[in-house]
Design a protein around this motif. Structure first.
Motif, PDB file in Angstrom:
ATOM      1  N   GLY A   1       0.816  -1.207   0.000  1.00 33.42           N
ATOM      2  CA  GLY A   1       0.000   0.000   0.000  1.00 33.42           C
ATOM      3  C   GLY A   1       0.845   1.249   0.000  1.00 33.42           C
ATOM      4  O   GLY A   1       2.071   1.210  -0.173  1.00 33.42           O
ATOM      5  N   TYR A   2       0.194   2.388   0.190  1.00 32.91           N
ATOM      6  CA  TYR A   2       0.871   3.676   0.248  1.00 32.91           C
ATOM      7  C   TYR A   2       0.021   4.635   1.060  1.00 32.91           C
ATOM      8  O   TYR A   2      -1.095   4.316   1.465  1.00 32.91           O
ATOM      9  CB  TYR A   2       1.136   4.222  -1.160  1.00 32.91           C
ATOM     10  N   ARG A   3       0.568   5.819   1.309  1.00 30.77           N
ATOM     11  CA  ARG A   3      -0.154   6.845   2.061  1.00 30.77           C
ATOM     12  C   ARG A   3      -0.252   8.135   1.255  1.00 30.77           C
ATOM     13  O   ARG A   3       0.507   8.342   0.303  1.00 30.77           O
ATOM     14  CB  ARG A   3       0.556   7.140   3.393  1.00 30.77           C
TER      15      ARG A   3
ATOM     16  N   GLU B   1      -4.411   6.212   4.421  1.00 29.23           N
ATOM     17  CA  GLU B   1      -3.628   5.042   4.015  1.00 29.23           C
ATOM     18  C   GLU B   1      -4.426   4.186   3.037  1.00 29.23           C
ATOM     19  O   GLU B   1      -5.617   3.948   3.238  1.00 29.23           O
ATOM     20  CB  GLU B   1      -3.254   4.202   5.232  1.00 29.23           C
TER      21      GLU B   1
ATOM     22  N   MET C   1      -4.338   0.586   2.089  1.00 27.30           N
ATOM     23  CA  MET C   1      -3.749  -0.631   2.620  1.00 27.30           C
ATOM     24  C   MET C   1      -4.171  -1.845   1.788  1.00 27.30           C
ATOM     25  O   MET C   1      -5.334  -1.969   1.403  1.00 27.30           O
ATOM     26  CB  MET C   1      -4.187  -0.836   4.072  1.00 27.30           C
TER      27      MET C   1
ATOM     28  N   ASN D   1       5.473   6.834   1.174  1.00 22.03           N
ATOM     29  CA  ASN D   1       5.792   5.493   1.647  1.00 22.03           C
ATOM     30  C   ASN D   1       4.872   5.101   2.803  1.00 22.03           C
ATOM     31  O   ASN D   1       4.614   5.909   3.697  1.00 22.03           O
ATOM     32  CB  ASN D   1       7.253   5.428   2.086  1.00 22.03           C
ATOM     33  N   GLN D   2       4.407   3.879   2.781  1.00 22.59           N
ATOM     34  CA  GLN D   2       3.453   3.415   3.785  1.00 22.59           C
ATOM     35  C   GLN D   2       4.076   3.310   5.170  1.00 22.59           C
ATOM     36  O   GLN D   2       3.387   3.425   6.188  1.00 22.59           O
ATOM     37  CB  GLN D   2       2.909   2.054   3.360  1.00 22.59           C
ATOM     38  N   ASN D   3       5.389   3.117   5.242  1.00 22.25           N
ATOM     39  CA  ASN D   3       6.021   2.771   6.509  1.00 22.25           C
ATOM     40  C   ASN D   3       7.086   3.763   6.967  1.00 22.25           C
ATOM     41  O   ASN D   3       7.798   3.477   7.937  1.00 22.25           O
ATOM     42  CB  ASN D   3       6.662   1.379   6.390  1.00 22.25           C
TER      43      ASN D   3
ATOM     44  N   ASP E   1       6.821   7.666  -2.347  1.00 19.28           N
ATOM     45  CA  ASP E   1       6.825   6.302  -2.865  1.00 19.28           C
ATOM     46  C   ASP E   1       6.829   6.360  -4.393  1.00 19.28           C
ATOM     47  O   ASP E   1       5.781   6.529  -5.021  1.00 19.28           O
ATOM     48  CB  ASP E   1       5.597   5.539  -2.371  1.00 19.28           C
TER      49      ASP E   1
END
Length: 227
Positions: A42-44, A55, A57, A127-129, A135
């Motif tokens: 996923g991404y944000r 998000e 997800m 970036n998701q994290n 990203d």
């Protein structure tokens, strides 16, 4: 800029989604199925006001004969969103921020308007994290030569309608007359092709299969097709 907190949530996201997914029309599990979920990507997107977490997800359900990847757009809020009761997935206690109200993001104007901004090229997937980390694997494409851009001033959500593999959201202009468009968010990844009449732009992104294989497909697209 969204800040990613390294902390706990109780109940966790996968726990909440395990109870919610079987109620969705696009869920592919059989009657009485209990999802076995794992995070798959996923991404944000950033909320310009810095208040709402956004998000997109991807979770993989391994409860059936073959794994199925679902996309669940989520928003995280510090208070209930008035008028979005239908989209509430549940609440969770965040180790830093306290109680969070978690919504299916197709019902949340912040997520819808930021997804429209991504499609228009006015914002960048994150970036998701990691905090403050774009990203580059999330790709926004036009529908082809001569494709029209995304009009300015679009807002939503209007009508929200589920199909067998996606959710279709009506979007339009807030303060002036103009065309009503439809924003399609893929729910069962790998099944939705952005081939609608009047296609404007689409978002492509990746996720990981349970065996580690990289997958890629259409996460969302904007179309001028009649509703």
């Amino acid at each position: 800029m969204a800040v990613i907190h390294r902390t706990t949530m109780s109940p966790g996201k996968l726990e909440l989604l395990s109870g919610w997914l079987p109620s969705r029309p696009w869920y592919r599990g059989g009657e009485g199925a209990v999802p076995q979920l794992s995070k798959a990507g996923g991404y944000r997107l950033d909320d310009p006001e810095g208040e709402v977490g956004v998000e997109f997800m991807v979770v993989t359900d391994g409860s059936g004969d073959a794994p199925i990847a679902y996309q669940v757009p989520l928003t995280y809020r510090g208070a209930p969103l008035k008028g979005a009761e239908e989209g509430l997935i549940g609440t969770s206690e965040h180790g830093v921020l306290g109680r969070r109200w978690i919504y299916d993001g197709v019902h949340d104007p912040v997520l819808v308007e930021q997804l429209l901004a991504l499609l228009a090229g006015r914002t960048t997937a994150q970036n998701q994290n990691a905090s403050d980390a774009p990203d580059p694997t999330v790709d926004v494409r036009t529908a082809g030569q001569g494709a029209k851009g995304v009009p300015d001033g679009l807002t939503g959500p209007g009508k929200v309608r589920d199909t067998a593999g996606a959710t279709v959201v009506t979007v339009g202009r807030a303060f002036e007359e103009g065309p009503v468009l439809q924003l399609t968010v893929t729910r069962v990844l790998g099944t939705e092709a952005a081939t609608a009449e009047g296609l404007l732009r689409q978002v492509l992104a990746g996720w990981s299969a349970p065996d580690g294989t990289g997958e890629r497909g259409v996460f969302a697209f904007l179309s001028s097709a009649d509703l």
